[in-house]
Design a protein around this motif. Structure first.
Motif, PDB file in Angstrom:
ATOM      1  N   TYR A 207     -28.864   2.013  13.110  1.00 26.08           N
ATOM      2  CA  TYR A 207     -29.900   3.008  12.835  1.00 26.08           C
ATOM      3  C   TYR A 207     -31.039   2.346  12.058  1.00 26.08           C
ATOM      4  O   TYR A 207     -30.785   1.566  11.132  1.00 26.08           O
ATOM      5  CB  TYR A 207     -29.341   4.139  11.980  1.00 26.08           C
ATOM      6  N   VAL A 208     -32.260   2.669  12.433  1.00 28.77           N
ATOM      7  CA  VAL A 208     -33.437   2.149  11.737  1.00 28.77           C
ATOM      8  C   VAL A 208     -34.317   3.317  11.311  1.00 28.77           C
ATOM      9  O   VAL A 208     -34.662   4.173  12.125  1.00 28.77           O
ATOM     10  CB  VAL A 208     -34.234   1.173  12.615  1.00 28.77           C
TER      11      VAL A 208
ATOM     12  N   HIS B  92     -32.597   8.469  19.214  1.00 27.56           N
ATOM     13  CA  HIS B  92     -33.163   7.739  20.350  1.00 27.56           C
ATOM     14  C   HIS B  92     -34.351   8.515  20.921  1.00 27.56           C
ATOM     15  O   HIS B  92     -34.281   9.734  21.076  1.00 27.56           O
ATOM     16  CB  HIS B  92     -32.083   7.567  21.420  1.00 27.56           C
ATOM     17  N   PRO B  93     -35.449   7.839  21.249  1.00 29.16           N
ATOM     18  CA  PRO B  93     -36.605   8.557  21.806  1.00 29.16           C
ATOM     19  C   PRO B  93     -36.260   9.389  23.041  1.00 29.16           C
ATOM     20  O   PRO B  93     -36.829  10.468  23.247  1.00 29.16           O
ATOM     21  CB  PRO B  93     -37.592   7.437  22.149  1.00 29.16           C
ATOM     22  N   ALA B  94     -35.307   8.926  23.852  1.00 33.52           N
ATOM     23  CA  ALA B  94     -34.946   9.658  25.066  1.00 33.52           C
ATOM     24  C   ALA B  94     -34.360  11.025  24.751  1.00 33.52           C
ATOM     25  O   ALA B  94     -34.411  11.935  25.582  1.00 33.52           O
ATOM     26  CB  ALA B  94     -33.948   8.847  25.898  1.00 33.52           C
TER      27      ALA B  94
ATOM     28  N   VAL C 118     -32.658   3.981  17.144  1.00 33.64           N
ATOM     29  CA  VAL C 118     -31.273   3.529  17.196  1.00 33.64           C
ATOM     30  C   VAL C 118     -31.084   2.572  18.363  1.00 33.64           C
ATOM     31  O   VAL C 118     -31.718   2.723  19.410  1.00 33.64           O
ATOM     32  CB  VAL C 118     -30.308   4.735  17.318  1.00 33.64           C
ATOM     33  N   THR C 119     -30.258   1.559  18.144  1.00 33.32           N
ATOM     34  CA  THR C 119     -29.860   0.617  19.187  1.00 33.32           C
ATOM     35  C   THR C 119     -28.347   0.434  19.090  1.00 33.32           C
ATOM     36  O   THR C 119     -27.698   0.983  18.196  1.00 33.32           O
ATOM     37  CB  THR C 119     -30.540  -0.750  19.004  1.00 33.32           C
TER      38      THR C 119
ATOM     39  N   PRO D  25     -30.796  -2.456  23.518  1.00 41.62           N
ATOM     40  CA  PRO D  25     -31.194  -1.058  23.704  1.00 41.62           C
ATOM     41  C   PRO D  25     -30.073  -0.200  24.294  1.00 41.62           C
ATOM     42  O   PRO D  25     -29.237  -0.666  25.065  1.00 41.62           O
ATOM     43  CB  PRO D  25     -32.378  -1.156  24.667  1.00 41.62           C
ATOM     44  N   ILE D  26     -30.073   1.050  23.910  1.00 41.53           N
ATOM     45  CA  ILE D  26     -29.145   2.038  24.462  1.00 41.53           C
ATOM     46  C   ILE D  26     -29.814   2.677  25.669  1.00 41.53           C
ATOM     47  O   ILE D  26     -30.919   3.218  25.548  1.00 41.53           O
ATOM     48  CB  ILE D  26     -28.792   3.109  23.414  1.00 41.53           C
ATOM     49  N   PRO D  27     -29.191   2.643  26.843  1.00 43.47           N
ATOM     50  CA  PRO D  27     -29.828   3.238  28.034  1.00 43.47           C
ATOM     51  C   PRO D  27     -30.099   4.731  27.854  1.00 43.47           C
ATOM     52  O   PRO D  27     -29.291   5.465  27.292  1.00 43.47           O
ATOM     53  CB  PRO D  27     -28.784   2.997  29.144  1.00 43.47           C
TER      54      PRO D  27
END
Length: 312
Positions: A153-154, A226-228, A251-252, A258-260
């Motif tokens: 988390y960022v 996540h932006p998605a 978040v990654t 990256p998280i799909p």
């Protein structure tokens, strides 16, 4: 679990007397040990028909939450309205808030949450809750395996002007030293920027186990960070303003990969699909085990005021 065996929170109803005295008496008769046992067994309790009044909420919460906690390091917009009592997340009423366990992104989190309906919504506005073990089980094996290494988390917290929350609001202090003292034992990395903002990065597991039952549960906020998870239009608009790693939160996977977006959509949608709605009437209370249950919010019309408090 069959369609006729759907889990729901246990409803505890007034026996006709109503009011705070009846509710407080029922809780005193139960005692803290029995309350904990029943909550662990049932995962969530709804207190109906007592019509608890705001001016005696402290007395009720004192029995439901033995050690009320401040919302320090909280990432959602709230207003503090009492002694560690806050408004529920203040997002526009037309939006759904997806399922999440409170502060599952942090190094420690509240064990239980209490929600109190001060003003019932004009329409809609239920608080959905989902069995977090069922949520985990509902995800495709590919997604569960991808998250096995945890998430990173960022947070980019501004100094008073900018998108999202400031670090002062997030940590409930104006002291950098107090922020650093809070962060040091958490395993987080942080960096103060020249503009007065702070960037905080933390690696956390994607699941956890309940300390009593041992149940493994989905326990992260990847889909909310996540932006998605914001939807295509909002994500596109944000991308035109800031690069992904400079968003208020991102978040990654733990290794930074990256998280799909497809994983994010599945996590969000499966949680909401398996959720059970708790509808509100003025004076109702909902108590949940914050590990066993995740919660969210349905869109609503008219007025709605739900207060929330938490304890360890």
């Amino acid at each position: 679990m069959t369609e006729t065996d759907i889990w729901t929170p246990l409803e505890i109803e007034s026996e006709g007397v109503g009011g705070d005295d009846e509710l407080i008496g029922r809780l005193d008769d139960m005692g803290p040990g029995e309350l904990t046992r029943v909550l662990t067994e049932e995962k969530g309790l709804v207190f109906r028909g007592f019509e608890a009044a705001p001016d005696r909420l402290d007395e009720v919460l004192g029995r439901l939450l033995p050690n009320r906690l401040a919302y320090v390091h909280g990432n959602s917009p709230r207003t503090k309205v009492g002694s560690n009592v806050y408004t529920s997340t203040e997002y526009p009423q037309e939006f759904t808030i997806s399922m999440h366990n409170e502060m599952s992104y942090a190094h420690s989190w509240p064990a239980r949450l209490a929600f109190y309906c001060q003003i019932q919504p004009g329409g809609g506005g239920a608080t959905p809750v989902v069995d977090a073990a069922l949520w985990l089980e509902s995800l495709d094996a590919e997604v569960r395996e991808a998250f096995a290494g945890g998430v990173r988390y960022v947070q980019n917290l501004h100094d008073g002007y900018g998108l999202g929350k400031s670090w002062q609001d997030t940590f409930e202090t104006t002291s950098r030293e107090e922020v650093e003292a809070f962060l040091k034992p958490t395993g987080a990395d942080w960096e103060w920027k020249s503009d007065g903002s702070i960037r905080v990065s933390s690696v956390r597991p994607a699941t956890t186990r309940h300390p009593v039952t041992g149940a493994e549960v989905w326990f992260n906020q990847a889909d909310q960070w996540h932006p998605a998870g914001l939807g295509d239009d909002t994500a596109s608009a944000l991308a035109q303003i800031l690069p992904e790693d400079e968003l208020p939160q991102n978040v990654t996977f733990a290794d930074g990969s990256p998280i799909p977006a497809g994983y994010v959509a599945q996590i969000r949608d499966r949680g909401l699909e398996h959720a059970v709605d708790v509808d509100w009437r003025t004076g109702d209370l909902l108590l949940i085990d914050n590990v066993l249950l995740a919660h969210g919010r349905r869109p609503f019309t008219g007025d709605r005021r739900i207060l929330v408090a938490m304890s360890d």
